[in-house]
Motif scaffolding. Structure first.
Motif, PDB file in Angstrom:
ATOM      1  N   ILE A  34      -2.111 -11.092  -4.431  1.00 56.79           N
ATOM      2  CA  ILE A  34      -3.428 -11.277  -3.806  1.00 56.79           C
ATOM      3  C   ILE A  34      -3.473 -10.598  -2.441  1.00 56.79           C
ATOM      4  N   VAL A  35      -2.380 -10.715  -1.682  1.00 53.24           N
ATOM      5  CA  VAL A  35      -2.324 -10.055  -0.375  1.00 53.24           C
ATOM      6  C   VAL A  35      -2.371  -8.540  -0.552  1.00 53.24           C
ATOM      7  N   MET A  36      -1.662  -8.013  -1.548  1.00 50.63           N
ATOM      8  CA  MET A  36      -1.655  -6.570  -1.786  1.00 50.63           C
ATOM      9  C   MET A  36      -3.029  -6.043  -2.172  1.00 50.63           C
ATOM     10  N   SER A  37      -3.850  -6.890  -2.800  1.00 45.85           N
ATOM     11  CA  SER A  37      -5.178  -6.423  -3.222  1.00 45.85           C
ATOM     12  C   SER A  37      -6.093  -6.136  -2.043  1.00 45.85           C
ATOM     13  N   PHE A  38      -5.764  -6.637  -0.864  1.00 49.69           N
ATOM     14  CA  PHE A  38      -6.568  -6.387   0.331  1.00 49.69           C
ATOM     15  C   PHE A  38      -5.970  -5.267   1.195  1.00 49.69           C
ATOM     16  N   LYS A  39      -4.981  -4.556   0.669  1.00 50.61           N
ATOM     17  CA  LYS A  39      -4.337  -3.493   1.417  1.00 50.61           C
ATOM     18  C   LYS A  39      -4.548  -2.147   0.737  1.00 50.61           C
ATOM     19  N   GLU A  40      -4.481  -1.102   1.525  1.00 46.69           N
ATOM     20  CA  GLU A  40      -4.534   0.265   1.004  1.00 46.69           C
ATOM     21  C   GLU A  40      -3.112   0.703   0.689  1.00 46.69           C
TER      22      GLU A  40
END
Length: 330
Positions: free
Chosen positions: A58-64
């Motif tokens: 989930i955290v990775m989904s908000f990162k480029e």
């Protein structure tokens, strides 16, 4: 003659407590805490294996997150909701491909679950009567479910070969049902090949669950229905299927979740690049993450898939539970 009567006088009870609850004994505390202590290893393993990767995803989904930040993914810049906007923008290539994969997965799941349930239920009802060789036949029915997925699917890969595969040999050379040999692992036929393999390895699980559910139906119900003149189809419709309602509720839900998330079958059957007709969403997310190296977008697609499955599961359980309560009230 005198008669002696003995009268028992109840002694007044002396209250010795002070109005407070007695302190629990140490043994009682140990007995109460023992079940939670036994569950602790399973909870810790569940936390490490499922919850922690899910939170990281989930955290990775908000990162480029691209290939340039693989070594130190936590240093990747934040992209906010850009990955989600890209995934649901159905006018753009990424969103359009994801929507196509979603529809393919929905159609594939509905057909696979329906056929698995139908074949498994029919086989379980057929095996309900006692006859010679029933135990051997049950064991043969469970072979596809007992085989490892990779071994079973690789066998199907050889059977679907264009030139020397068993499927084309039977359909074209022996039965003459096709004008020419078909390509089963590419093009539109890949969907039917994937569906065949999924049903072949999935219906024994439905058979096993329904067989277990049939054991809880009293035989007296069938005897009474037979005395009343009910035929086989009437007994199945009025007794068997209603009695299997709770079992089918869980069975259909498990088959749906397994089939919708199935990655091993299409990946082994087609490789890293599945044909467009068999582009399941699990393989599509894999390609978006590990082929194009855009882990942020792939993580956003995974989160959207998780939300969709949770919503479908909640609605399904609410509808089936309400229907079951209504049937009991009647």
């Amino acid at each position: 003659m005198s008669r002696t009567t003995t009268v028992e006088v109840e002694k007044p009870r002396v209250r010795t407590d002070t109005g407070r609850e007695p302190h629990p004994r140490p043994g009682r505390i140990r007995r109460i805490g023992l079940p939670y202590l036994l569950l602790l290893p399973a909870l810790a393993l569940e936390l490490l294996v499922h919850l922690v990767p899910m939170v990281i995803g989930i955290v990775m989904s908000f990162k480029e997150l691209t290939q340039f930040y693989i070594r130190d993914w936590d240093t990747a810049p934040w992209s906010g909701l850009d990955n989600y906007r890209m995934s649901v923008d159905f006018d753009a290539p990424v969103g359009e491909a994801l929507l196509h994969s979603f529809f393919v997965t929905v159609g594939f799941t509905l057909l696979s679950v329906g056929l698995c349930w139908l074949i498994g239920t029919a086989a379980a009802i057929f095996m309900q009567d006692t006859f010679r060789g029933r135990g051997l036949l049950r064991a043969l029915f469970l072979v596809p479910y007992a085989l490892p997925v990779y071994a079973a699917v690789i066998t199907w890969v050889f059977m679907f070969q264009h030139d020397n595969g068993l499927v084309n040999h039977v359909l074209h050379d022996q039965l003459h049902l096709t004008d020419e040999r078909s390509f089963w692992l590419i093009g539109d036929n890949s969907f039917y090949a994937l569906l065949t393999v999924s049903v072949w390895k999935g219906w024994p699980f439905a058979f096993l669950i329904v067989v277990a559910g049939l054991q809880n139906i009293p035989g007296e119900l069938y005897e009474a229905a037979a005395l009343d003149g009910a035929g086989m189809w009437q007994r199945i419709r009025r007794i068997t299927l209603p009695s299997l309602g709770p079992v089918n509720q869980v069975l259909v839900l498990v088959l749906f979740l397994w089939t919708f998330n199935d990655f091993n079958t299409p990946f082994v059957l087609f490789g890293r690049a599945a044909p467009e007709a068999a582009d399941l969403i699990s393989v599509h997310i894999y390609q978006a993450s590990f082929v194009t190296w855009n882990f942020g977008t792939g993580s956003a697609m995974s989160v959207l898939l998780l939300v969709f499955l949770l919503a479908v599961t909640g609605v399904y359980l609410a509808v089936t539970s309400r229907g079951r309560r209504a049937s009991h009230a009647q």
